[in-house]
Design a protein around this motif. Sequence first.
Motif, short mmCIF file in Angstrom:
data_model
loop_
_atom_site.label_atom_id
_atom_site.label_comp_id
_atom_site.label_asym_id
_atom_site.label_seq_id
_atom_site.Cartn_x
_atom_site.Cartn_y
_atom_site.Cartn_z
N ASP A 100 -3.81 17.44 58.25
CA ASP A 100 -4.90 18.38 58.49
C ASP A 100 -5.21 19.16 57.21
O ASP A 100 -4.30 19.57 56.49
CB ASP A 100 -4.49 19.34 59.59
N TYR A 101 -6.48 19.39 56.95
CA TYR A 101 -6.85 20.07 55.71
C TYR A 101 -6.39 21.52 55.70
O TYR A 101 -6.04 22.06 54.66
CB TYR A 101 -8.37 20.00 55.50
N LYS A 102 -6.40 22.16 56.88
CA LYS A 102 -5.98 23.56 56.95
C LYS A 102 -4.54 23.70 56.46
O LYS A 102 -4.22 24.59 55.67
CB LYS A 102 -6.09 24.04 58.40
N LEU A 103 -3.67 22.79 56.94
CA LEU A 103 -2.26 22.87 56.56
C LEU A 103 -2.09 22.58 55.07
O LEU A 103 -1.27 23.21 54.41
CB LEU A 103 -1.44 21.90 57.39
N TRP A 105 -4.28 23.14 52.70
CA TRP A 105 -4.79 24.31 51.97
C TRP A 105 -3.77 25.44 51.96
O TRP A 105 -3.45 26.03 50.93
CB TRP A 105 -6.11 24.75 52.61
#
Lengths: 134, 151
Positions: A100-103, A105
């Motif tokens: 996931d991109y959130k993780l 980032w």
Amino acid sequence: MKKITYFFFVPFLLAGCSGNEKTIEVYDAFEGAEKRVEVREVLDRNDDIYSGTAIFVDNELLVAVQAKPWLDYKKEKIEKELTKQFEEQFSDLNVLVSADYKLYWEANKLKNEKDQKRVADGVEKLKGLVKEET
Amino acid sequence: MEQEQYKNLEQQVTPPTPYFMNALKAFLVGGIICTIGHAITYFYIIFFDFTEKTVGNPTVSTMIFLSMLLTGFGLYKKLGQYAGAGSAVPVTGFGNAVISAAIEHRTEGVVLGVGGNIFKLAGSVILFGVASAFFVALIKLILVSIGVVQW
């Protein structure tokens, strides 16, 4: 007018072609050089990802990876495979692998953090976020 | 004049439809709208606690809100004239359909005019969206119960 359009658009389109190097970074609160190398090796061997960040803190191992753009649909498979590999290697740790991109980032922000407590809190928060469905 | 003759004459006079240019315009404008949507997705991921799994809802509502504002200011109409399906197919077209119907009927009063007609165009989207979501969920439930797939 057309020339101006080309002038602005061509560099914009070509910008996507740069930076093909694989970047793998590991944050380790315990300075366990061996573990660091092992994680790096596993991520290096995986051809489906172009970047990865791993964080060792307390009993947790957080690995945030980014799948190659054309392999976005394989994310879950990549996560499963890596989780299996890491769980075998580090059976004493709680492993969380996410594409996931959130993780990714947040992991990249955490890796520059000096305070170990904050990193541990950050990882805990991210684990909660992953479970969120809506 | 015979019907056949009229048909021939009409075909000679009518300018050919620029299918390719229309498709190209729709492709470009639709692509730009989706790029803006993606930028909003990243905005929510970076500045708020949303993951890729949960970021869809706030992104969609923001895009619909923006298109509603543009419709109110009369700008989405111009975009629609230029791009056609490129502006109607993305979710922004839904916001446009809701607000344009409300604006059109506002002279008939708030309840019977705006209230009665606001979903005139978008109502079918909601109806068939909800109905198909129900059936897809039902099929998945059956497949999960049998053990073919997992949630």
